[in-house]
Design a protein around this motif. Structure first.
Motif, PDB file in Angstrom:
ATOM      1  N   LYS A  32       0.836  -1.210   0.000  1.00 23.44           N
ATOM      2  CA  LYS A  32       0.000   0.000   0.000  1.00 23.44           C
ATOM      3  C   LYS A  32       0.865   1.252   0.000  1.00 23.44           C
ATOM      4  CE  LYS A  32      -4.098  -1.957   2.131  1.00 23.44           C
ATOM      5  NZ  LYS A  32      -5.031  -1.945   3.251  1.00 23.44           N
ATOM      6  N   VAL A  33       1.944   1.228   0.767  1.00 15.66           N
ATOM      7  CA  VAL A  33       2.863   2.371   0.784  1.00 15.66           C
ATOM      8  C   VAL A  33       3.510   2.518  -0.592  1.00 15.66           C
ATOM      9  CG1 VAL A  33       4.979   3.322   1.793  1.00 15.66           C
ATOM     10  CG2 VAL A  33       3.270   2.237   3.277  1.00 15.66           C
ATOM     11  N   ILE A  34       3.941   1.415  -1.177  1.00 21.66           N
ATOM     12  CA  ILE A  34       4.547   1.459  -2.507  1.00 21.66           C
ATOM     13  C   ILE A  34       3.559   2.051  -3.508  1.00 21.66           C
ATOM     14  CG2 ILE A  34       5.363   0.032  -4.445  1.00 21.66           C
ATOM     15  CD1 ILE A  34       6.498  -1.900  -2.246  1.00 21.66           C
ATOM     16  N   HIS A  35       2.346   1.608  -3.470  1.00 21.07           N
ATOM     17  CA  HIS A  35       1.308   2.113  -4.368  1.00 21.07           C
ATOM     18  C   HIS A  35       1.194   3.636  -4.252  1.00 21.07           C
ATOM     19  CE1 HIS A  35      -2.423   1.978  -6.683  1.00 21.07           C
ATOM     20  NE2 HIS A  35      -2.935   2.799  -5.790  1.00 21.07           N
ATOM     21  N   SER A  36       1.201   4.136  -3.037  1.00 18.71           N
ATOM     22  CA  SER A  36       1.117   5.590  -2.831  1.00 18.71           C
ATOM     23  C   SER A  36       2.348   6.305  -3.375  1.00 18.71           C
ATOM     24  CB  SER A  36       0.956   5.904  -1.342  1.00 18.71           C
ATOM     25  OG  SER A  36      -0.260   5.402  -0.861  1.00 18.71           O
ATOM     26  N   CYS A  60      13.805   3.641  -4.035  1.00 21.82           N
ATOM     27  CA  CYS A  60      14.569   2.435  -4.363  1.00 21.82           C
ATOM     28  C   CYS A  60      16.044   2.777  -4.584  1.00 21.82           C
ATOM     29  CB  CYS A  60      13.990   1.749  -5.597  1.00 21.82           C
ATOM     30  SG  CYS A  60      12.356   1.033  -5.340  1.00 21.82           S
ATOM     31  N   HIS A  61      16.291   3.883  -5.276  1.00 20.89           N
ATOM     32  CA  HIS A  61      17.664   4.347  -5.499  1.00 20.89           C
ATOM     33  C   HIS A  61      18.352   4.618  -4.155  1.00 20.89           C
ATOM     34  CE1 HIS A  61      20.878   6.620  -7.659  1.00 20.89           C
ATOM     35  NE2 HIS A  61      20.950   7.219  -6.481  1.00 20.89           N
ATOM     36  N   GLU A  62      17.652   5.318  -3.286  1.00 20.04           N
ATOM     37  CA  GLU A  62      18.221   5.645  -1.972  1.00 20.04           C
ATOM     38  C   GLU A  62      18.578   4.383  -1.196  1.00 20.04           C
ATOM     39  OE1 GLU A  62      19.519   7.781   1.417  1.00 20.04           O
ATOM     40  OE2 GLU A  62      19.293   8.354  -0.676  1.00 20.04           O
ATOM     41  N   ARG A 128       8.208  -0.692   7.542  1.00 18.36           N
ATOM     42  CA  ARG A 128       9.362   0.023   6.997  1.00 18.36           C
ATOM     43  C   ARG A 128      10.438  -0.971   6.540  1.00 18.36           C
ATOM     44  NH1 ARG A 128      11.606   5.091   7.417  1.00 18.36           N
ATOM     45  NH2 ARG A 128      10.145   5.773   9.008  1.00 18.36           N
ATOM     46  N   ASP A 129      10.684  -1.997   7.344  1.00 19.61           N
ATOM     47  CA  ASP A 129      11.677  -3.011   6.971  1.00 19.61           C
ATOM     48  C   ASP A 129      11.265  -3.731   5.690  1.00 19.61           C
ATOM     49  OD1 ASP A 129      13.071  -2.325   9.270  1.00 19.61           O
ATOM     50  OD2 ASP A 129      12.513  -4.135  10.377  1.00 19.61           O
ATOM     51  N   SER A 130       9.989  -4.065   5.582  1.00 24.09           N
ATOM     52  CA  SER A 130       9.487  -4.732   4.379  1.00 24.09           C
ATOM     53  C   SER A 130       9.613  -3.814   3.161  1.00 24.09           C
ATOM     54  CB  SER A 130       8.026  -5.148   4.582  1.00 24.09           C
ATOM     55  OG  SER A 130       7.510  -5.740   3.412  1.00 24.09           O
ATOM     56  N   LEU A 131       9.284  -2.554   3.352  1.00 25.06           N
ATOM     57  CA  LEU A 131       9.388  -1.566   2.276  1.00 25.06           C
ATOM     58  C   LEU A 131      10.829  -1.458   1.786  1.00 25.06           C
ATOM     59  CD1 LEU A 131       7.652   0.637   0.806  1.00 25.06           C
ATOM     60  CD2 LEU A 131       8.520   2.225   2.526  1.00 25.06           C
ATOM     61  N   ALA A 132      11.765  -1.356   2.715  1.00 20.68           N
ATOM     62  CA  ALA A 132      13.184  -1.251   2.348  1.00 20.68           C
ATOM     63  C   ALA A 132      13.666  -2.519   1.649  1.00 20.68           C
ATOM     64  CB  ALA A 132      14.024  -0.960   3.594  1.00 20.68           C
ATOM     65  N   ARG A 138      14.381  -4.346  -6.025  1.00 25.01           N
ATOM     66  CA  ARG A 138      13.848  -3.862  -7.307  1.00 25.01           C
ATOM     67  C   ARG A 138      14.975  -3.490  -8.269  1.00 25.01           C
ATOM     68  NH1 ARG A 138      11.382   1.518  -8.825  1.00 25.01           N
ATOM     69  NH2 ARG A 138      10.303   1.037 -10.768  1.00 25.01           N
ATOM     70  N   SER A 139      14.848  -3.912  -9.499  1.00 23.12           N
ATOM     71  CA  SER A 139      15.833  -3.568 -10.515  1.00 23.12           C
ATOM     72  C   SER A 139      15.592  -2.142 -11.011  1.00 23.12           C
ATOM     73  CB  SER A 139      15.746  -4.535 -11.691  1.00 23.12           C
ATOM     74  OG  SER A 139      16.609  -4.114 -12.719  1.00 23.12           O
ATOM     75  N   LEU A 140      16.651  -1.351 -11.023  1.00 21.67           N
ATOM     76  CA  LEU A 140      16.590   0.019 -11.517  1.00 21.67           C
ATOM     77  C   LEU A 140      17.444   0.217 -12.770  1.00 21.67           C
ATOM     78  CD1 LEU A 140      16.884   1.953  -8.116  1.00 21.67           C
ATOM     79  CD2 LEU A 140      14.814   1.547  -9.456  1.00 21.67           C
ATOM     80  N   HIS A 141      17.990  -0.853 -13.291  1.00 15.30           N
ATOM     81  CA  HIS A 141      18.930  -0.749 -14.416  1.00 15.30           C
ATOM     82  C   HIS A 141      18.308  -0.043 -15.627  1.00 15.30           C
ATOM     83  CE1 HIS A 141      21.914  -3.075 -12.360  1.00 15.30           C
ATOM     84  NE2 HIS A 141      21.045  -4.054 -12.166  1.00 15.30           N
ATOM     85  N   HIS A 142      17.040  -0.238 -15.849  1.00 16.76           N
ATOM     86  CA  HIS A 142      16.386   0.367 -17.016  1.00 16.76           C
ATOM     87  C   HIS A 142      16.088   1.855 -16.813  1.00 16.76           C
ATOM     88  CE1 HIS A 142      13.124  -0.672 -14.285  1.00 16.76           C
ATOM     89  NE2 HIS A 142      12.333   0.122 -14.970  1.00 16.76           N
ATOM     90  N   LEU A 143      16.359   2.374 -15.609  1.00  8.89           N
ATOM     91  CA  LEU A 143      16.026   3.768 -15.304  1.00  8.89           C
ATOM     92  C   LEU A 143      17.229   4.679 -15.112  1.00  8.89           C
ATOM     93  CD1 LEU A 143      13.103   3.143 -12.768  1.00  8.89           C
ATOM     94  CD2 LEU A 143      12.922   3.791 -15.180  1.00  8.89           C
TER      95      LEU A 143
END
Length: 145
Positions: A32-36, A60-62, A128-132, A138-143
């Motif tokens: 739900k947090v990710i969705h927001s 995700c970058h952070e 918060r732990d699950s979110l992190a 998550r792959s960010l290579h395409h970004l």
């Protein structure tokens, strides 16, 4: 098996069921947090070299490249309201079970106050732990570069 051993076995089974239920609920709260966060346009804090579209991309970058000392407090201030909101929406009966799970996972036992209570702060820590964890996987290579 004695009656006490039977009862102990029932309690262990009940606790295992609570843990299984709570793991799924914590994951759902993190989603739900990710969705927001995915619905908020990126701030551009990491520059034009990245094609980040949302705050979730930047978070995700952070997680993967940080922590960046100058941003750590800002991320807490940014993420905390989302975490607070999803935890506040948890029904009391679910919060009781999540508290039991969180107290067990985080080794925060105060048995006298645990039964029937809701500890939003420990639930929030697990979300918060699950979110992190999700941000870290998550792959960010395409970004980015």
């Amino acid at each position: 098996m004695s009656k006490d051993e039977d009862w102990h076995s029932v309690l262990e089974g009940t606790h295992a069921a609570v843990r299984a239920f709570a793991r799924i609920e914590i994951e759902a709260l993190a989603r739900k947090v990710i969705h927001s966060l995915q619905r908020i346009r990126s701030s551009g804090i990491f520059g034009d070299d990245y094609l980040y579209k949302s705050l979730w991309d930047e978070y995700c970058h952070e997680v993967q490249e940080g922590p960046h000392d100058m941003l750590e407090g800002a991320w807490d201030l940014t993420i905390d309201p989302f975490l607070d909101y999803v935890v506040e929406q948890v029904p009391h009966h679910v919060g009781v079970l999540l508290t039991i799970y969180a107290a067990s996972e985080l080794d925060e036992h105060d048995d006298a106050n645990l039964v029937g209570s809701v500890w939003p702060d420990v639930i929030k820590r697990l979300v918060r732990d699950s979110l992190a964890k999700k941000a870290g996987m998550r792959s960010l290579h395409h970004l980015g570069p």
